[in-house]
Enzyme design. Structure first.
Site, PDB file in Angstrom:
ATOM      1  CB  CYS A  63      -0.980  -0.145   1.018  1.00  0.00           C
ATOM      2  SG  CYS A  63      -2.404   0.642   1.021  1.00  0.00           S
ATOM      3  CG  HIS A  86      -4.090  -3.950   2.619  1.00  0.00           C
ATOM      4  ND1 HIS A  86      -3.370  -3.391   3.588  1.00  0.00           N
ATOM      5  CD2 HIS A  86      -4.492  -2.912   1.980  1.00  0.00           C
ATOM      6  CE1 HIS A  86      -3.108  -2.322   3.429  1.00  0.00           C
ATOM      7  NE2 HIS A  86      -3.948  -1.898   3.310  1.00  0.00           N
ATOM      8  CD  GLU A 122      -2.110  -6.792   5.724  1.00  0.00           C
ATOM      9  OE1 GLU A 122      -3.648  -6.095   5.889  1.00  0.00           O
ATOM     10  OE2 GLU A 122      -1.692  -6.572   4.188  1.00  0.00           O
TER      11      GLU A 122
END
Length: 408
Positions: A295, A380, A382
């Protein structure tokens, strides 16, 4: 109590006050996920913004404090169609309304969030004000709204001093690695008891912690530009020791600790305002260490190597954004939260090439750096909240780290 959301174009949305009883001016953005509001509210990337949730009922499962991505909420405000007062979930510690009151987070409900979202998509992201006062002088207010800027928020959300998150020493410490990291991403066909064929995910052949080498933990330096808890946890769950550094840490200090690899985290705001950080990221690029960036970290690495970034009309914020791997052609569903993107036309092909693109609008979603052990993604991997389709990228990162460590 009555409340009003007033946009910089003069549009007024009536509603009711929720959370803290105070006025706030902020950038108004929308998120399209149906769930995951505790993680969204505690994601530091939302600092300086007020979040409109497009799903009409928010708060129905309350807030589980174990799910928070940081110690406190970071958005300036929350905007919803309807706030659920009575949560229904055995894990809930408190209602969303009580959570907002505890952390002095203002908000408004009763807003036509569908209309608001369509307006932001048509006109682009706008600043706005949430207030309980009836505004009589709009001519005085609107210039104040247009002048608002979240400013340099990375320093505000980053940790104040470095700290260490030890990694798991065996797979049994944390159980199996969650999400797609436990699979190789391919599917296979297997008959069930009745003989019908169903599709399942194929178990990975990896039987060791990817964050360890010869049984010893790899050392990963995580630059905290506004990191979510789960980024560090995804690293530690794979066996490595993670040292988290404040955003303004000089590159020389980080490199003196002799990490095996470097992670650049997500974070809020305009990447171009991080002038001093960009200089340090350039030094990390020149270090030769493997680097994985997410990001804001993805944008900062691009700026540090001569590329440019620009502001999107209304950004990408949600849990169902399709991204295409340009090497394999495969599409993954991703969690996203960003208002800026890397301009691929500004890339030097001798430095970096596009690796992922957004299927919806074609914007850049990742870069692979030429002759460097560096790759970066805009989305993202995660997740939390969101799909875990791309969590395997942490294992890809550790493969790079091990290769360098073995050849050092």
């Amino acid at each position: 109590m009555k409340a009003y959301l007033i946009l910089e174009d003069g549009t007024v949305f009536p509603g009711k006050r929720i959370g803290a009883d105070r006025d706030v001016i902020s950038e108004i953005v929308f998120n399209t996920t149906m769930a995951g509001y505790p993680e969204i509210l505690t994601d530091p990337s939302y600092a300086g913004q007020a979040v409109c949730m497009t799903y009409p009922l928010i708060g129905n499962y309350g807030v589980c404090l174990d799910d928070l991505e940081s110690e406190r909420p970071w958005p300036d405000a929350l905007i919803v169609r309807e706030l659920a007062r009575v949560p229904s979930n055995f894990r809930s510690d408190l209602s969303l309304g009580k959570f907002m009151e505890r952390y002095d987070l203002p908000g408004i409900e009763g807003v036509d969030t569908r209309k608001l979202t369509r307006l932001l998509r048509e006109k682009g992201t706008m600043n706005g004000m949430i207030t309980s006062r009836e505004i009589t002088d709009m001519e005085e207010l609107l210039p104040r709204l247009r002048a608002y800027s979240c400013g340099r928020v990375v320093e505000r959300v980053s940790c104040r001093e470095k700290y260490v998150l030890p990694g798991s020493r065996t797979l049994a410490d944390n159980g199996p690695i969650s999400g797609s990291a436990a699979f190789d991403g391919e599917s296979y066909r297997q008959p069930d008891e009745e003989g019908a064929v169903r599709h399942e995910r194929k178990p990975s052949l990896v039987r060791e912690l990817t964050g360890q080498r010869d049984g010893a933990p790899l050392r990963i330096a995580l630059m905290d530009f506004g990191t979510k808890r789960n980024i560090a946890q995804c690293l530690a769950a794979r066996g490595c020791d993670v040292t988290i550094y404040p955003a303004l840490t000089p590159a020389e200090e980080l490199l003196a600790d002799r990490p095996d690899g470097i992670m650049l985290s997500n974070g809020p705001g305009d990447p171009k305002e991080c002038v001093s950080i960009i200089r340090e990221v350039r030094k990390l690029y020149d270090s030769g260490l493997p680097i994985f960036a997410i990001c804001l970290g993805h944008q900062l690495m691009a700026l540090a190597t001569g590329a440019d970034t620009y502001k999107l009309k209304y950004g990408h914020r949600g849990g169902n954004h399709p991204v295409k791997d340009l090497e394999t052609g495969r599409v993954y569903i991703s969690s996203q939260n960003h208002g800026y993107a890397v301009d691929t036309a500004s890339l030097d092909p001798a430095v970096a090439v596009p690796a992922f693109s957004n299927v919806n609008d074609g914007t850049n979603e990742g870069l692979r750096y030429v002759r460097k052990s560096i790759f970066t993604v805009q989305f993202h991997p995660e997740a939390c909240a969101g799909p875990q389709d791309t969590e395997f990228m942490f294992d890809r990162f550790f493969t790079m780290v091990k290769e360098r460590a073995n050849n050092a």
